[in-house]
Motif scaffolding. Structure first.
Motif, PDB file in Angstrom:
ATOM      1  N   LEU B 136       5.729  -0.565   2.396  1.00 29.48           N
ATOM      2  CA  LEU B 136       4.967  -0.219   1.162  1.00 29.48           C
ATOM      3  C   LEU B 136       3.573  -0.322   1.332  1.00 29.48           C
ATOM      4  O   LEU B 136       3.008  -1.045   2.101  1.00 29.48           O
ATOM      5  CB  LEU B 136       5.378  -1.133   0.072  1.00 29.48           C
ATOM      6  N   THR B 137       2.734   0.573   1.131  1.00 28.67           N
ATOM      7  CA  THR B 137       1.411   0.635   1.484  1.00 28.67           C
ATOM      8  C   THR B 137       0.462  -0.752   0.368  1.00 28.67           C
ATOM      9  O   THR B 137       0.695  -0.698  -0.753  1.00 28.67           O
ATOM     10  CB  THR B 137       0.464   1.973   0.990  1.00 28.67           C
ATOM     11  N   PRO B 138       0.020  -1.362   1.314  1.00 31.24           N
ATOM     12  CA  PRO B 138      -0.656  -2.260   0.783  1.00 31.24           C
ATOM     13  C   PRO B 138      -1.785  -2.193  -0.240  1.00 31.24           C
ATOM     14  O   PRO B 138      -2.946  -2.435   0.141  1.00 31.24           O
ATOM     15  CB  PRO B 138      -0.875  -3.405   1.598  1.00 31.24           C
ATOM     16  N   ILE B 139      -1.687  -1.405  -1.227  1.00 30.63           N
ATOM     17  CA  ILE B 139      -2.754  -1.022  -2.146  1.00 30.63           C
ATOM     18  C   ILE B 139      -2.350  -1.415  -3.293  1.00 30.63           C
ATOM     19  O   ILE B 139      -1.359  -1.012  -3.918  1.00 30.63           O
ATOM     20  CB  ILE B 139      -3.192   0.429  -2.042  1.00 30.63           C
ATOM     21  N   GLY B 140      -3.086  -2.190  -4.274  1.00 29.88           N
ATOM     22  CA  GLY B 140      -2.816  -2.515  -5.615  1.00 29.88           C
ATOM     23  C   GLY B 140      -1.827  -3.408  -5.706  1.00 29.88           C
ATOM     24  O   GLY B 140      -1.166  -4.095  -4.935  1.00 29.88           O
ATOM     25  N   ILE B 141      -1.302  -3.642  -7.036  1.00 30.80           N
ATOM     26  CA  ILE B 141      -0.227  -4.830  -7.383  1.00 30.80           C
ATOM     27  C   ILE B 141       1.112  -3.911  -7.642  1.00 30.80           C
ATOM     28  O   ILE B 141       2.095  -4.338  -6.973  1.00 30.80           O
ATOM     29  CB  ILE B 141      -0.546  -5.488  -8.809  1.00 30.80           C
ATOM     30  N   TRP B 142       1.156  -2.935  -8.298  1.00 31.81           N
ATOM     31  CA  TRP B 142       2.357  -2.278  -8.694  1.00 31.81           C
ATOM     32  C   TRP B 142       2.924  -1.619  -7.300  1.00 31.81           C
ATOM     33  O   TRP B 142       4.425  -1.844  -7.203  1.00 31.81           O
ATOM     34  CB  TRP B 142       1.958  -1.229  -9.559  1.00 31.81           C
ATOM     35  N   ASN B 143       2.493  -1.122  -6.519  1.00 29.48           N
ATOM     36  CA  ASN B 143       3.050  -0.445  -5.594  1.00 29.48           C
ATOM     37  C   ASN B 143       4.132  -1.381  -4.762  1.00 29.48           C
ATOM     38  O   ASN B 143       4.812  -0.963  -3.846  1.00 29.48           O
ATOM     39  CB  ASN B 143       1.996   0.299  -4.364  1.00 29.48           C
ATOM     40  N   LEU B 144       3.633  -2.496  -4.548  1.00 29.58           N
ATOM     41  CA  LEU B 144       4.275  -3.539  -3.792  1.00 29.58           C
ATOM     42  C   LEU B 144       5.474  -4.228  -4.689  1.00 29.58           C
ATOM     43  O   LEU B 144       6.139  -4.883  -4.065  1.00 29.58           O
ATOM     44  CB  LEU B 144       3.523  -4.626  -3.168  1.00 29.58           C
ATOM     45  N   ILE B 145       5.628  -4.006  -5.925  1.00 30.04           N
ATOM     46  CA  ILE B 145       6.637  -4.661  -6.657  1.00 30.04           C
ATOM     47  C   ILE B 145       7.292  -3.490  -7.525  1.00 30.04           C
ATOM     48  O   ILE B 145       7.478  -3.939  -8.819  1.00 30.04           O
ATOM     49  CB  ILE B 145       6.195  -5.774  -7.570  1.00 30.04           C
ATOM     50  N   HIS B 146       7.200  -2.365  -7.035  1.00 31.34           N
ATOM     51  CA  HIS B 146       7.311  -1.168  -8.010  1.00 31.34           C
ATOM     52  C   HIS B 146       8.989  -1.009  -8.522  1.00 31.34           C
ATOM     53  O   HIS B 146       9.370  -0.062  -9.562  1.00 31.34           O
ATOM     54  CB  HIS B 146       7.011   0.163  -7.398  1.00 31.34           C
ATOM     55  N   ALA B 147       9.796  -1.734  -7.924  1.00 33.42           N
ATOM     56  CA  ALA B 147      11.367  -1.711  -8.445  1.00 33.42           C
ATOM     57  C   ALA B 147      11.267  -1.993  -9.885  1.00 33.42           C
ATOM     58  O   ALA B 147      10.985  -2.857 -10.334  1.00 33.42           O
ATOM     59  CB  ALA B 147      11.934  -2.853  -7.603  1.00 33.42           C
ATOM     60  N   ALA B 148      12.473  -1.419 -10.512  1.00 30.77           N
ATOM     61  CA  ALA B 148      12.755  -1.283 -11.787  1.00 30.77           C
ATOM     62  C   ALA B 148      12.732  -2.784 -12.422  1.00 30.77           C
ATOM     63  O   ALA B 148      12.439  -3.221 -13.382  1.00 30.77           O
ATOM     64  CB  ALA B 148      13.794  -0.609 -12.260  1.00 30.77           C
ATOM     65  N   PHE B 163      -2.746   8.587  -6.050  1.00 27.28           N
ATOM     66  CA  PHE B 163      -3.923   8.805  -5.357  1.00 27.28           C
ATOM     67  C   PHE B 163      -3.972   8.236  -3.655  1.00 27.28           C
ATOM     68  O   PHE B 163      -4.957   8.330  -3.176  1.00 27.28           O
ATOM     69  CB  PHE B 163      -5.054   7.867  -5.954  1.00 27.28           C
ATOM     70  N   PHE B 164      -2.765   7.909  -3.321  1.00 25.94           N
ATOM     71  CA  PHE B 164      -2.457   7.564  -1.993  1.00 25.94           C
ATOM     72  C   PHE B 164      -1.058   7.569  -1.677  1.00 25.94           C
ATOM     73  O   PHE B 164      -0.244   7.759  -2.575  1.00 25.94           O
ATOM     74  CB  PHE B 164      -3.055   5.931  -1.637  1.00 25.94           C
ATOM     75  N   ASP B 165      -0.819   7.544  -0.537  1.00 23.20           N
ATOM     76  CA  ASP B 165       0.643   7.495  -0.161  1.00 23.20           C
ATOM     77  C   ASP B 165       1.423   6.140  -0.402  1.00 23.20           C
ATOM     78  O   ASP B 165       0.704   5.212  -0.092  1.00 23.20           O
ATOM     79  CB  ASP B 165       1.083   7.882   1.135  1.00 23.20           C
ATOM     80  N   THR B 166       2.575   6.126  -1.025  1.00 23.41           N
ATOM     81  CA  THR B 166       3.139   4.760  -1.573  1.00 23.41           C
ATOM     82  C   THR B 166       3.652   4.263  -0.319  1.00 23.41           C
ATOM     83  O   THR B 166       4.123   2.911  -0.197  1.00 23.41           O
ATOM     84  CB  THR B 166       4.181   4.863  -2.544  1.00 23.41           C
ATOM     85  N   THR B 200       7.608  10.168   1.809  1.00 23.60           N
ATOM     86  CA  THR B 200       7.751   9.458   0.535  1.00 23.60           C
ATOM     87  C   THR B 200       7.510  10.818  -0.784  1.00 23.60           C
ATOM     88  O   THR B 200       7.743  10.426  -2.049  1.00 23.60           O
ATOM     89  CB  THR B 200       6.680   8.687   0.271  1.00 23.60           C
ATOM     90  N   GLY B 201       7.138  11.854  -0.586  1.00 23.53           N
ATOM     91  CA  GLY B 201       7.090  12.653  -1.609  1.00 23.53           C
ATOM     92  C   GLY B 201       5.829  12.434  -2.413  1.00 23.53           C
ATOM     93  O   GLY B 201       5.648  13.158  -3.480  1.00 23.53           O
ATOM     94  N   ALA B 202       4.829  11.687  -1.848  1.00 23.73           N
ATOM     95  CA  ALA B 202       3.644  11.612  -2.603  1.00 23.73           C
ATOM     96  C   ALA B 202       2.715  12.513  -2.756  1.00 23.73           C
ATOM     97  O   ALA B 202       2.601  13.503  -1.969  1.00 23.73           O
ATOM     98  CB  ALA B 202       2.895  10.357  -2.068  1.00 23.73           C
ATOM     99  N   PRO B 203       2.077  12.726  -3.749  1.00 27.16           N
ATOM    100  CA  PRO B 203       0.687  13.804  -3.674  1.00 27.16           C
ATOM    101  C   PRO B 203      -0.047  13.862  -2.688  1.00 27.16           C
ATOM    102  O   PRO B 203      -0.485  14.809  -2.344  1.00 27.16           O
ATOM    103  CB  PRO B 203       0.201  13.452  -5.281  1.00 27.16           C
TER     104      PRO B 203
END
Lengths: 161, 347
Positions: B136-148, B163-166, B200-203
């Motif tokens: 997982l790209t180490p940017i921010g909080i949510w991306n690293l713990i995004h599991a439901a 705004f970045f690839d996850t 990842t299909g990221a924008p």
């Protein structure tokens, strides 16, 4: 107001009201009777004093290796041992060292589990903890003071951060 | 009906036996005492050196700009294997939208599988960690713990993924540059020099990328992070930069988090997004957690200020039921306004 918008506003409002109206759990804020525990390591481990904050890091597994003066190469992994959930000693240890309740710790460990980090091993009894610690380099556990014997060494926990 | 044929069982037994042979027994304690299945913590084998677990999330979506639908959104499997004290392998494999119930009835036309993460990790000490593979790209909080099961809302803020690839396929190096009694400062460097292991299909998709992160955290207080990545965007063949900052603070009964991301393409408009989320943790028997989040997104062509308010219920420590309303979500690709609900379980 559209159908979905109205529905979402209604459901959210209902739940916020329900949460606000629910009474606190009886005794939830009360401190339980303190249990007397001591922290133990194998006698071969030279560590005899730890700060509370260091013990907190060890039991959250953010500190994962012993940093002893012997400069062992490679660093010896720390194996923290817990008693089962609900155990009086564990509750007291969590409250005084980790300063957290079961739910916040579960949230913490859920997130760590997602990163491939597991919480401390759980052994079913203080006697099992003592036997495991005595036989396992790197292990650390806590016991009732009365169960300490020469097979383990006591680590003094200093208050404060 | 037999679910497992003898050859399949033989293969499984062979794999487990091979892992057993490759996994040194580090302790004399009986494996039976520390191994086994724990709900929400997976199946532990070989004295906790092989862990198999995962999570399931089922979502109900009633949004005004997309068809109503109900689906097991994610079925994710984690495998952690630690063959030696300082080495670990981790994989996460995900099945998405295996079965969907919507206006077309029950179907599997959107079913797909993805490799979320697959990496090898070397951690010689507490101050150094190197990972190679897809992470997982180490940017921010949510991306690293995004599991439901780990987040408080069904919907995910755009600021955490648009705004970045996850995901990043390459190397991630974490160095603890400062460790005080109660404070850590961790510097992370990451890079990608090959194509993504699984798109990842990221924008904004990384073709090549290099970035870094600084995170200052306190043991039981706030933490804050700054992130930056410069990348060759595979979707539009431009080099772009994304800058992010984040903040998390759990104090008393409140959890406050915030993130912002800014994407600066070499040509075209700068886009950005930010959110702030507040969660209340009551000491109540029902484990109900009210959640409120405000977000602002400027995607260049549209601006949006969605407001999410809802409730998360944790009936057990690895299970979370969420329901939330979204308003102010018009004109984006997220489905608009309405109601979302989910059940997510760690296993």
């Amino acid at each position: 107001m559209k159908r979905h918008e109205a529905l979402s506003v209604f459901v959210a409002a209902l739940m916020w009201v329900a949460a606000a109206a629910e009474p606190p759990r009886a005794g939830a804020d009360e401190r339980h009777d303190s249990a007397s525990w001591v922290v133990v390591v194998p006698p071969s481990n030279p560590v005899r004093v730890l700060k509370r904050s260091e013990l907190d890091r060890i039991y959250r597994r953010t500190t994962r290796y012993w940093n002893t003066s012997e400069a062992a190469q490679p660093a010896l992994p720390i194996l923290p041992i817990n008693l089962p959930p609900g155990n009086v000693l564990r509750n007291d240890f969590a409250r005084n060292v980790l300063r957290a309740d079961d739910e916040s710790l579960a949230t913490f460990w859920n997130r760590e589990y997602f990163q491939g980090v597991l919480p401390p091993l759980v052994l079913q009894s203080p006697a099992a903890v003592r036997a495991y610690v005595a036989a396992t380099p790197g292990a650390i556990g806590y016991l009732p003071a009365a169960l300490v014997d020469p097979s383990v060494a006591v680590v003094r926990v200093e208050e404060g951060d | 009906m037999r679910l497992s044929t003898p050859p399949t069982r033989s293969l499984l037994a062979g794999v487990i036996a091979a892992l057993a042979l490759l996994t040194p027994c580090a302790t004399p304690t009986s494996a039976a005492e520390v191994d086994g299945y724990t709900p929400g913590r997976g199946l532990a084998l070989f004295e906790n050196r092989l862990i198999i677990g995962g999570y399931l999330a089922m979502n109900l979506s009633l949004l005004d700009q997309t068809p109503d639908r109900f689906a097991p959104e994610d079925l994710s499997l984690f495998v952690t294997w630690q063959p030696a004290d300082h080495f670990k392998f981790f994989g996460e494999f995900e099945a998405e939208d295996a079965v969907v119930l919507d206006g077309s009835g029950l179907h599997t036309s959107h079913a797909g599988a993805s490799l979320e993460r697959l990496y090898a990790e070397w951690e010689p000490s507490d101050v150094l960690r190197l990972r190679l593979g897809k992470m997982l790209t180490p940017i921010g909080i949510w991306n690293l713990i995004h599991a439901a099961p780990l987040v408080w809302t069904v919907s995910r803020p755009l600021a955490t993924m648009d705004f970045f690839d996850t995901g990043v396929t390459g190397a991630v190096l974490d160095v603890t540059v400062l460790r005080g009694d109660d404070v850590d400062l961790v510097a992370t460097a990451f890079g990608q020099a090959t194509d993504q292991l699984d798109d990842t299909g990221a924008p904004h998709a990384f073709r090549r990328a290099a970035g870094g992160r600084l995170e200052l955290s306190t043991t039981q207080g706030p933490r804050a992070g700054l992130s930056y990545v410069r990348f060759d965007d595979r979707n539009d063949d431009h080099w772009e930069s994304t800058f992010g900052c984040d903040f998390f603070w759990e104090t008393g009964r409140f959890e406050l988090s915030a993130e912002a991301s800014v994407n600066d393409p070499s040509s075209g408009a700068t886009t950005w997004g930010a959110y702030t989320q507040l969660v209340y943790h009551p000491r109540w028997t029902l484990r109900l957690h009210p959640v409120a989040r405000i977000e602002y997104v400027d995607l260049g062509t549209v601006e949006r200020t969605p407001f999410v308010f809802g409730m998360a219920w944790k009936p057990s420590l690895g299970t979370i039921v969420k329901i939330e309303g979204i308003v102010g979500g018009d004109d984006t690709n997220l489905g608009g306004e309405g109601l979302l609900a989910s059940l997510a379980v760690l296993f």
